[in-house]
Design a protein around this motif. Sequence first.
Motif, PDB file in Angstrom:
ATOM      1  N   TYR A  50       0.826  -1.195   0.000  1.00  0.00           N
ATOM      2  CA  TYR A  50       0.000   0.000   0.000  1.00  0.00           C
ATOM      3  C   TYR A  50       0.862   1.247   0.000  1.00  0.00           C
ATOM      4  CZ  TYR A  50      -3.750  -3.142   1.454  1.00  0.00           C
ATOM      5  OH  TYR A  50      -4.673  -4.154   1.516  1.00  0.00           O
ATOM      6  N   ALA A  51       0.305   2.303  -0.591  1.00  0.00           N
ATOM      7  CA  ALA A  51       0.908   3.606  -0.409  1.00  0.00           C
ATOM      8  C   ALA A  51       0.725   3.989   1.063  1.00  0.00           C
ATOM      9  CB  ALA A  51       0.225   4.630  -1.314  1.00  0.00           C
ATOM     10  N   ASP A  52       1.696   4.673   1.602  1.00  0.00           N
ATOM     11  CA  ASP A  52       1.668   4.987   3.042  1.00  0.00           C
ATOM     12  C   ASP A  52       0.395   5.710   3.458  1.00  0.00           C
ATOM     13  OD1 ASP A  52       5.261   5.637   3.329  1.00  0.00           O
ATOM     14  OD2 ASP A  52       4.095   3.780   3.431  1.00  0.00           O
ATOM     15  N   SER A  53      -0.075   6.613   2.633  1.00  0.00           N
ATOM     16  CA  SER A  53      -1.239   7.421   3.013  1.00  0.00           C
ATOM     17  C   SER A  53      -2.538   6.619   3.016  1.00  0.00           C
ATOM     18  CB  SER A  53      -1.381   8.616   2.071  1.00  0.00           C
ATOM     19  OG  SER A  53      -1.562   8.176   0.735  1.00  0.00           O
ATOM     20  N   MET A  54      -2.529   5.417   2.436  1.00  0.00           N
ATOM     21  CA  MET A  54      -3.726   4.592   2.370  1.00  0.00           C
ATOM     22  C   MET A  54      -3.715   3.447   3.385  1.00  0.00           C
ATOM     23  SD  MET A  54      -3.026   6.105  -0.539  1.00  0.00           S
ATOM     24  CE  MET A  54      -3.542   6.735  -2.097  1.00  0.00           C
ATOM     25  N   LYS A  55      -2.560   3.209   3.988  1.00  0.00           N
ATOM     26  CA  LYS A  55      -2.476   2.102   4.939  1.00  0.00           C
ATOM     27  C   LYS A  55      -3.467   2.296   6.068  1.00  0.00           C
ATOM     28  CE  LYS A  55       2.339   0.762   4.185  1.00  0.00           C
ATOM     29  NZ  LYS A  55       3.711   0.726   4.761  1.00  0.00           N
ATOM     30  N   GLY A  56      -4.172   1.227   6.390  1.00  0.00           N
ATOM     31  CA  GLY A  56      -5.138   1.275   7.473  1.00  0.00           C
ATOM     32  C   GLY A  56      -6.519   1.734   7.053  1.00  0.00           C
ATOM     33  N   ARG A  57      -6.629   2.373   5.914  1.00  0.00           N
ATOM     34  CA  ARG A  57      -7.926   2.837   5.434  1.00  0.00           C
ATOM     35  C   ARG A  57      -8.400   2.065   4.218  1.00  0.00           C
ATOM     36  NH1 ARG A  57      -9.029   7.728   3.528  1.00  0.00           N
ATOM     37  NH2 ARG A  57      -6.953   8.057   2.648  1.00  0.00           N
ATOM     38  N   PHE A  58      -7.458   1.658   3.373  1.00  0.00           N
ATOM     39  CA  PHE A  58      -7.796   0.947   2.142  1.00  0.00           C
ATOM     40  C   PHE A  58      -7.328  -0.501   2.234  1.00  0.00           C
ATOM     41  CE2 PHE A  58      -7.748   4.838  -0.948  1.00  0.00           C
ATOM     42  CZ  PHE A  58      -8.665   5.479  -0.130  1.00  0.00           C
TER      43      PHE A  58
END
Length: 124
Positions: free
Chosen positions: A59-67
């Motif tokens: 995952y891209a860092d900004s999406m980890k945990g949400r996507f």
Amino acid sequence: HVQLVESGGGSVQSGRSLILSCKVTGGPKLTFCMGWFRQAPGKEREGVAAIDADGRTTYADSMKGRFTISKDNAKNTLYLQMSSLKPEDTAMYYCAAVLRWVCPTGRSDEDYTLWGQGTQVTVS
């Protein structure tokens, strides 16, 4: 030949969830790398997540945990589950594939050779 068709986009309020789907037709079962990308107006296309043939994900860092990226090999379908959506997630989302067992590192769109037409996600 292999075709990718996305669906599931739409307009949602901030904080809500959405699931995108990408149906793969005309090719083998999902024994290759697939990914999700997005492109917001005026911005470059960026990698969101990728999943290789074995199911390993990045995952891209900004999406980890949400996507969450996942796939159903029996249905030849790739998914992107998005939660806690923010206005900055507004973009055209694309499904992509490259006929490799393991995904290229870095999630560069130049490494992917097959693309869907995109599905719009708007978060307000």
